[in-house]
Design a protein around this motif. Structure first.
Motif, PDB file in Angstrom:
ATOM      1  N   ARG A   1      -6.853   6.733  -2.801  1.00 28.78           N
ATOM      2  CA  ARG A   1      -7.574   5.317  -2.166  1.00 28.78           C
ATOM      3  C   ARG A   1      -7.487   4.478  -3.259  1.00 28.78           C
ATOM      4  NH1 ARG A   1     -13.245   7.086  -1.670  1.00 28.78           N
ATOM      5  NH2 ARG A   1     -12.293   8.973  -0.668  1.00 28.78           N
ATOM      6  N   GLY A   2      -7.665   4.589  -4.445  1.00 28.25           N
ATOM      7  CA  GLY A   2      -7.714   3.599  -5.630  1.00 28.25           C
ATOM      8  C   GLY A   2      -6.349   2.644  -5.391  1.00 28.25           C
ATOM      9  N   SER A   3      -5.299   3.462  -5.595  1.00 25.58           N
ATOM     10  CA  SER A   3      -4.165   2.683  -5.603  1.00 25.58           C
ATOM     11  C   SER A   3      -4.057   1.839  -4.335  1.00 25.58           C
ATOM     12  CB  SER A   3      -2.846   3.485  -5.674  1.00 25.58           C
ATOM     13  OG  SER A   3      -2.942   4.695  -5.099  1.00 25.58           O
ATOM     14  N   MET A   4      -4.654   2.274  -3.393  1.00 28.21           N
ATOM     15  CA  MET A   4      -4.607   1.618  -1.872  1.00 28.21           C
ATOM     16  C   MET A   4      -5.251   0.445  -2.052  1.00 28.21           C
ATOM     17  SD  MET A   4      -5.297   3.388   1.525  1.00 28.21           S
ATOM     18  CE  MET A   4      -7.072   3.075   1.729  1.00 28.21           C
ATOM     19  N   ILE A   5      -6.502   0.481  -2.375  1.00 29.45           N
ATOM     20  CA  ILE A   5      -7.405  -0.869  -2.839  1.00 29.45           C
ATOM     21  C   ILE A   5      -6.735  -1.799  -3.570  1.00 29.45           C
ATOM     22  CG2 ILE A   5      -9.659  -1.511  -3.291  1.00 29.45           C
ATOM     23  CD1 ILE A   5     -10.615   1.158  -2.177  1.00 29.45           C
ATOM     24  N   ALA A   6      -6.171  -1.249  -4.671  1.00 27.45           N
ATOM     25  CA  ALA A   6      -5.717  -2.116  -5.921  1.00 27.45           C
ATOM     26  C   ALA A   6      -4.560  -2.814  -5.283  1.00 27.45           C
ATOM     27  CB  ALA A   6      -5.412  -1.277  -6.865  1.00 27.45           C
ATOM     28  N   ALA A   7      -3.696  -2.108  -4.412  1.00 30.14           N
ATOM     29  CA  ALA A   7      -2.581  -2.847  -3.846  1.00 30.14           C
ATOM     30  C   ALA A   7      -2.864  -3.997  -3.021  1.00 30.14           C
ATOM     31  CB  ALA A   7      -1.729  -1.600  -3.047  1.00 30.14           C
ATOM     32  N   VAL A   8      -4.013  -3.914  -2.095  1.00 32.94           N
ATOM     33  CA  VAL A   8      -4.412  -4.843  -1.499  1.00 32.94           C
ATOM     34  C   VAL A   8      -5.090  -5.851  -2.009  1.00 32.94           C
ATOM     35  CG1 VAL A   8      -6.252  -5.381   0.377  1.00 32.94           C
ATOM     36  CG2 VAL A   8      -4.906  -3.525   0.735  1.00 32.94           C
ATOM     37  N   ILE A   9      -5.961  -5.587  -3.194  1.00 33.37           N
ATOM     38  CA  ILE A   9      -6.656  -6.910  -3.834  1.00 33.37           C
ATOM     39  C   ILE A   9      -5.451  -7.455  -4.641  1.00 33.37           C
ATOM     40  CG2 ILE A   9      -8.028  -7.354  -5.688  1.00 33.37           C
ATOM     41  CD1 ILE A   9      -9.783  -4.848  -4.788  1.00 33.37           C
ATOM     42  N   LEU A  10      -4.636  -6.759  -5.394  1.00 33.36           N
ATOM     43  CA  LEU A  10      -3.826  -7.418  -6.099  1.00 33.36           C
ATOM     44  C   LEU A  10      -2.575  -8.316  -5.614  1.00 33.36           C
ATOM     45  CD1 LEU A  10      -3.257  -5.129  -9.087  1.00 33.36           C
ATOM     46  CD2 LEU A  10      -4.777  -7.056  -8.894  1.00 33.36           C
ATOM     47  N   THR A  11      -2.725  -7.855  -4.186  1.00 34.16           N
ATOM     48  CA  THR A  11      -1.552  -8.809  -3.308  1.00 34.16           C
ATOM     49  C   THR A  11      -2.330 -10.123  -2.665  1.00 34.16           C
ATOM     50  OG1 THR A  11      -0.630  -6.512  -2.723  1.00 34.16           O
ATOM     51  CG2 THR A  11       0.220  -8.534  -1.617  1.00 34.16           C
ATOM     52  N   LEU A  12      -3.389  -9.939  -2.772  1.00 29.24           N
ATOM     53  CA  LEU A  12      -4.101 -11.053  -2.069  1.00 29.24           C
ATOM     54  C   LEU A  12      -4.458 -11.926  -2.955  1.00 29.24           C
ATOM     55  CD1 LEU A  12      -6.773  -9.472   0.552  1.00 29.24           C
ATOM     56  CD2 LEU A  12      -4.667 -10.861   1.146  1.00 29.24           C
ATOM     57  N   LEU A  13      -4.736 -11.450  -4.086  1.00 32.74           N
ATOM     58  CA  LEU A  13      -5.366 -12.391  -5.073  1.00 32.74           C
ATOM     59  C   LEU A  13      -4.545 -13.669  -5.590  1.00 32.74           C
ATOM     60  CD1 LEU A  13      -7.764 -12.046  -6.684  1.00 32.74           C
ATOM     61  CD2 LEU A  13      -6.783 -10.934  -8.591  1.00 32.74           C
ATOM     62  N   PRO A  14      -3.229 -13.371  -5.481  1.00 28.92           N
ATOM     63  CA  PRO A  14      -2.390 -14.755  -6.052  1.00 28.92           C
ATOM     64  C   PRO A  14      -2.574 -15.631  -4.948  1.00 28.92           C
ATOM     65  CG  PRO A  14      -1.038 -12.681  -6.361  1.00 28.92           C
ATOM     66  CD  PRO A  14      -2.316 -12.201  -5.817  1.00 28.92           C
ATOM     67  N   GLU A  15      -2.489 -15.096  -3.672  1.00 28.14           N
ATOM     68  CA  GLU A  15      -2.495 -16.067  -2.474  1.00 28.14           C
ATOM     69  C   GLU A  15      -4.026 -16.565  -2.380  1.00 28.14           C
ATOM     70  OE1 GLU A  15       0.168 -16.731  -0.901  1.00 28.14           O
ATOM     71  OE2 GLU A  15       1.109 -15.522  -2.135  1.00 28.14           O
ATOM     72  N   LEU A  16      -5.042 -16.041  -2.601  1.00 24.34           N
ATOM     73  CA  LEU A  16      -6.331 -16.614  -2.519  1.00 24.34           C
ATOM     74  C   LEU A  16      -6.493 -17.456  -3.648  1.00 24.34           C
ATOM     75  CD1 LEU A  16      -8.562 -13.590  -1.333  1.00 24.34           C
ATOM     76  CD2 LEU A  16      -7.208 -15.300  -0.037  1.00 24.34           C
ATOM     77  N   LEU A  17      -5.950 -17.374  -4.783  1.00 23.87           N
ATOM     78  CA  LEU A  17      -5.982 -18.396  -5.931  1.00 23.87           C
ATOM     79  C   LEU A  17      -5.289 -19.681  -5.843  1.00 23.87           C
ATOM     80  CD1 LEU A  17      -6.074 -15.772  -8.909  1.00 23.87           C
ATOM     81  CD2 LEU A  17      -8.105 -16.933  -7.803  1.00 23.87           C
TER      82      LEU A  17
ATOM     83  N   VAL B   1       0.894  -1.178   0.100  1.00 21.05           N
ATOM     84  CA  VAL B   1       0.014  -0.014   0.034  1.00 21.05           C
ATOM     85  C   VAL B   1       0.882   1.136   0.121  1.00 21.05           C
ATOM     86  CG1 VAL B   1      -1.542   1.344   1.412  1.00 21.05           C
ATOM     87  CG2 VAL B   1      -2.068  -1.175   1.040  1.00 21.05           C
ATOM     88  N   ILE B   2       2.121   1.051   0.917  1.00 18.06           N
ATOM     89  CA  ILE B   2       2.962   2.447   0.841  1.00 18.06           C
ATOM     90  C   ILE B   2       3.603   2.592  -0.589  1.00 18.06           C
ATOM     91  CG2 ILE B   2       4.813   3.465   1.821  1.00 18.06           C
ATOM     92  CD1 ILE B   2       4.092   1.700   4.460  1.00 18.06           C
ATOM     93  N   LEU B   3       3.703   1.395  -1.143  1.00 21.05           N
ATOM     94  CA  LEU B   3       4.497   1.806  -2.277  1.00 21.05           C
ATOM     95  C   LEU B   3       3.639   2.351  -3.259  1.00 21.05           C
ATOM     96  CD1 LEU B   3       6.599  -1.749  -2.316  1.00 21.05           C
ATOM     97  CD2 LEU B   3       7.570   0.799  -2.578  1.00 21.05           C
ATOM     98  N   ALA B   4       2.375   1.768  -3.448  1.00 22.19           N
ATOM     99  CA  ALA B   4       1.518   2.053  -4.434  1.00 22.19           C
ATOM    100  C   ALA B   4       1.312   3.716  -4.152  1.00 22.19           C
ATOM    101  CB  ALA B   4       0.216   1.306  -4.314  1.00 22.19           C
TER     102      ALA B   4
ATOM    103  N   VAL C   1       1.136  -1.316 -11.821  1.00 15.86           N
ATOM    104  CA  VAL C   1       0.001  -1.908 -12.193  1.00 15.86           C
ATOM    105  C   VAL C   1      -0.887  -1.485 -10.915  1.00 15.86           C
ATOM    106  CG1 VAL C   1      -1.144  -4.217 -12.251  1.00 15.86           C
ATOM    107  CG2 VAL C   1       0.947  -3.830 -13.277  1.00 15.86           C
ATOM    108  N   PHE C   2      -0.438  -1.577  -9.633  1.00 20.52           N
ATOM    109  CA  PHE C   2      -1.277  -1.120  -8.571  1.00 20.52           C
ATOM    110  C   PHE C   2      -1.755   0.265  -8.797  1.00 20.52           C
ATOM    111  CE2 PHE C   2       1.674  -3.577  -5.453  1.00 20.52           C
ATOM    112  CZ  PHE C   2       0.960  -4.773  -5.655  1.00 20.52           C
ATOM    113  N   VAL C   3      -0.903   1.080  -9.217  1.00 19.84           N
ATOM    114  CA  VAL C   3      -1.182   2.557  -9.562  1.00 19.84           C
ATOM    115  C   VAL C   3      -2.153   2.545 -10.713  1.00 19.84           C
ATOM    116  CG1 VAL C   3      -0.303   4.885 -10.083  1.00 19.84           C
ATOM    117  CG2 VAL C   3       0.732   3.190  -8.405  1.00 19.84           C
ATOM    118  N   VAL C   4      -1.993   2.000 -11.640  1.00 17.07           N
ATOM    119  CA  VAL C   4      -2.810   2.100 -12.996  1.00 17.07           C
ATOM    120  C   VAL C   4      -4.051   1.589 -12.611  1.00 17.07           C
ATOM    121  CG1 VAL C   4      -3.003   1.610 -15.479  1.00 17.07           C
ATOM    122  CG2 VAL C   4      -0.686   2.281 -14.465  1.00 17.07           C
ATOM    123  N   LEU C   5      -4.251   0.179 -12.106  1.00 15.49           N
ATOM    124  CA  LEU C   5      -5.619  -0.417 -11.834  1.00 15.49           C
ATOM    125  C   LEU C   5      -6.411   0.373 -10.819  1.00 15.49           C
ATOM    126  CD1 LEU C   5      -5.040  -4.123 -12.121  1.00 15.49           C
ATOM    127  CD2 LEU C   5      -6.357  -2.798 -13.645  1.00 15.49           C
TER     128      LEU C   5
END
Lengths: 393, 356
Positions: free
Chosen positions: B294-310, B53-56, B283-287
């Motif tokens: 706020r958008g990049s924050m949420i994108a960072a969380v979702i995209l980091t979780l996604l590969p693990e949840l998959l 999140v900080i990076l994004a 990618v976090f920032v663009v998505l």
């Protein structure tokens, strides 16, 4: 627009919370592992390694090796009469992802870990298993820190032992006095062996005439390194690297008219299987390895045959280490009389003592035993390639 | 309270919501942890999530607010991570209070990353567009490769440096190697906690949001929108560009410190500090929407979780991850998708105003 944005972000956030909560409850179901026992009657064994990414070859080999052993053990009645459940998670050889994989397996209810396959992730994961007091047995992580705690053991040789054993072997058999080294400075495995080799070589009076590095980004042209070794008059070139790079070095050295003694370590295993590689170039190459698929040993032949049946390829050393790992676990569990309803921590404590008591004959060595530091003591074999075949020296 | 919220300025309200999301997420996660309902996987992911999140958010400052494409963000993270891990490893036995040690390490990581931000920013920010992107990419790689040839050891005589190998350090027998070239630093104390991570996320948000809404922030956005016009009204283009770039680098350094103190091993490779990481942050920032914090924050969380949840999909998960990325991108940015969203997802309130 503004409103929609807000609503959308709200929806996303709530979706996130729901998904998190869902995972949370998942963890709750399998999460009784926190208290130690799963209450089931199977041993839950987890494995971690790269099945995707650059090192996928090694991770897949380990995954298959364990699978083969688990199937055999289950068929023969399991350990102490209990069956084994086995699950393997991908870590892409990345420490961060490896810890994630470890936590996933913990949620699944893992009781013992076979892994990880590569060194750097293993250092990160061993910190976690140490905190949880879970027994960890790595088939192939070679760096010293990979098993720095008393709950971790390994099946393969460590980097320092490979390096110093190689130097000792060269000095003892007076193969050469002027040695050149070509190593991969971006790889922990390669630099680890290089460092211990260089230290031991110095102590044994071998003269290192050139030590040239390359990196993963520049592993296609080795002419500079070869030329330097040649100019320095090296009689032997030590290659503590994996076989894919080594095959290029051999081909390019041949073109440069340089023909020293080539000496490698266990990563050299597999060089004869490289596509499009002229096998005559590898003639005379020596390397240290715990496992040769063409060995006459009965156990090895049985393993190779069933591995080829199951997965359609010749097992590499990683698969053999993993296969042995599983059988060593079986012996130690039987030795300590562990049952699956014990807590993870009790299992680990029992395993710590049991591991130092077992002596094991397997496909990667005979009469292998472990010290409290987790290092195996087994005889390394030096293999030479003659007539396109591996022959044990 | 609600009334006050309504009378607030729009930007203030928006940033309050952003802070609230972080705080609520923190409280929910803590509650789940204490009641034992949080899976080990998620517990392990909490600190990395804060890091990303900080990076994004910090990269959004360069890409969204300053409007320049930077592909070397992981390089600053790398600098912060290594300098702080170096400090923590040296001081492991000297300073035993973990929060204090982490705080000092954090200051060092941020300072070093900021210095690198300035050093790299001065020549690089003379370029723009594609050229800037390429040069930042190169700088990121340079930093990664420099770290990989760095050997530092310490013995009774003090520090030893080498760029060749451990033997080149010429240490006494009692010496220990701290930075071991490509093997990096092992044995960094595990000082990062979710609480520290959340505080850092809040501080990052506070800095970036306030900067955006300040006089300086408006100057930076003026440069983004029209450089010549900005110059003509007397805005010092170099100063403001460098300011945004350096703050962004410093924040990335903070993320690096968090990252380094979460794992006991730290080595610089393509996946964690190379271009792969830089691209993932982008990618976090663009998505999340360029310019939307706020958008990049949420994108960072979702995209980091996604590969693990998959993980349930085994080897296909990275394939699915890629497809999800494409679908999200289409949903967010395709004109038809935007039209469709506006038509059906406006939630019955206030038909769209002429925003943008």
């Amino acid at each position: 627009m503004k409103m929609m944005k807000k609503a959308a972000s709200l929806a996303l956030a709530s979706a996130l919370v729901v998904s998190l909560a869902a995972c949370g409850s998942n963890g709750g179901n399998g999460g009784s592992d926190n208290s130690g026992s799963t209450g089931s009657d199977t041993f839950m064994i987890g494995g971690i390694g790269p099945t995707t990414g650059d090192n996928a070859l090694y991770g897949t080999a380990v995954m298959n090796g364990i699978q083969l052993a688990v199937d055999e053990i289950n068929e023969a009645g399991g350990i102490n009469g209990y069956q084994i459940s086995y699950k393997f998670e991908d870590d892409q050889s990345d420490p961060e992802k490896s810890v994630n994989a470890y936590n996933t397996l913990k949620d699944w209810g893992m009781q013992m870990l076979v892994g990880t396959v590569t060194s750097a992730p293993c250092v990160a994961v061993v910190e976690e298993t140490h905190a949880d007091n879970m027994f960890q047995f790595t088939p192939s992580a070679t760096s010293v820190e990979s098993i720095q705690y008393d709950n971790a053991f390994r099946m393969c040789f460590s980097d320092p032992s490979q390096g110093s054993v190689s130097a000792d072997y060269i000095a003892d058999n007076s193969l050469a006095s002027k040695v050149a080294i070509i190593y991969n400075s971006s790889d922990t495995y390669s630099t680890g062996i290089y460092q211990s080799f260089a230290t031991e070589a110095q102590a044994r009076g071998l003269e290192i005439v050139s030590a040239e590095a390359y990196t993963a980004d520049s592993n296609s042209d080795f002419s500079v390194q070869i030329q330097k070794a040649k100019d320095a008059g090296a009689e032997l070139v030590f290659l503590p690297i994996y076989y894919s790079d080594a095959s290029l070095i051999l081909a390019q050295a041949d073109r440069a008219g340089f023909d020293p003694i080539w000496f490698g370590v266990d990563g050299m295993d597999g060089i004869l299987g490289v596509d499009g590689f002229d096998k005559t170039l590898a003639e005379g190459v020596m390397f240290l390895t715990p496992f040769t698929p063409t060995s006459d040993d009965e156990a090895v032949q049985k393993f190779v045959a069933s591995y080829e049946d199951e997965f359609g390829s010749t097992p590499i050393q990683f698969a053999a280490d993993a296969y042995d790992c599983m059988y060593v676990l079986k012996e130690a569990i039987e030795q300590a009389d562990i049952t699956p309803d014990m807590s993870i921590s009790d299992m680990c404590d029992a395993m710590k003592t049991a591991m130092t008591q077992v002596t094991y004959d397997g496909v990667t060595g005979k009469q292998i035993s472990w010290g409290e530091d987790g290092e195996p003591s087994k005889e390394p074999t030096v293999v030479q390639i003659t007539n396109g075949e591996y022959t044990v020296l | 309270m609600l009334k006050k919220l309504k009378t607030m300025k729009k930007t203030t309200r928006s940033s309050m919501i952003t802070y609230a999301i972080v705080i609520v997420a923190f409280i929910v996660m803590q509650a789940l942890t204490y009641t034992g309902n949080l899976s080990s996987l998620l517990q392990g992911l909490l600190v990395p999530l804060c890091t990303y999140v900080i990076l994004a958010v910090s990269l959004n400052l360069v890409v969204g607010i300053l409007g320049e494409l930077s592909l070397g963000h992981a390089g600053f993270m790398c600098v912060g991570a290594f300098s702080s891990a170096f400090f923590s490893k040296c001081m492991r036995d000297v300073i035993t209070v973990a929060p204090l040690r982490f705080f000092l390490a954090l200051l060092i990581g941020i300072a070093v990353a900021a210095v690198f931000g300035i050093i790299i920013g001065i020549p690089v920010l003379r370029l723009k567009g594609d050229y800037l992107a390429i040069v930042t990419l190169a700088f990121g790689e340079i930093i990664k490769n420099l770290v990989n040839v760095l050997f530092i050891g310490v013995d009774s005589n003090g520090f030893h440096f080498s760029t060749k190998d451990v033997m080149g350090l010429n240490m006494e027998a009692d010496g220990t190697v701290i930075v071991n070239g490509p093997q990096g630093i092992t044995g960094t104390p595990k000082d990062s906690t979710f609480l520290i991570g959340t505080i850092l996320v809040l501080i990052t948000l506070f800095i970036v949001i306030n900067l955006t809404n300040s006089r300086d922030g408006r100057a930076i956005m003026a440069i983004r929108d029209n450089r010549i016009a900005a110059e003509s009204i007397g805005i010092n283009v170099t100063k403001y560009k460098l300011m945004a770039f350096t703050i962004s680098a410093a924040l990335a350094g903070a993320a690096g410190v968090l990252y380094a103190h979460n794992l006991s091993t730290l080595s610089a490779n393509t996946n964690n500090f190379g271009y792969n990481m830089s691209i993932s942050i982008l990618v976090f920032v663009v998505l999340g929407g360029i310019g939307s914090i706020r958008g990049s924050m949420i994108a960072a969380v979702i995209l980091t979780l996604l590969p693990e949840l998959l993980r349930g999909f085994a080897d296909y998960r990275m394939l699915i991850y890629a497809i999800v990325l494409i679908l999200m991108m289409l949903f967010n940015w395709a004109p038809k998708a935007i039209e469709w969203r506006e038509k059906y997802l406006s939630f019955g309130k206030r038909k769209k105003e002429a925003v943008k």
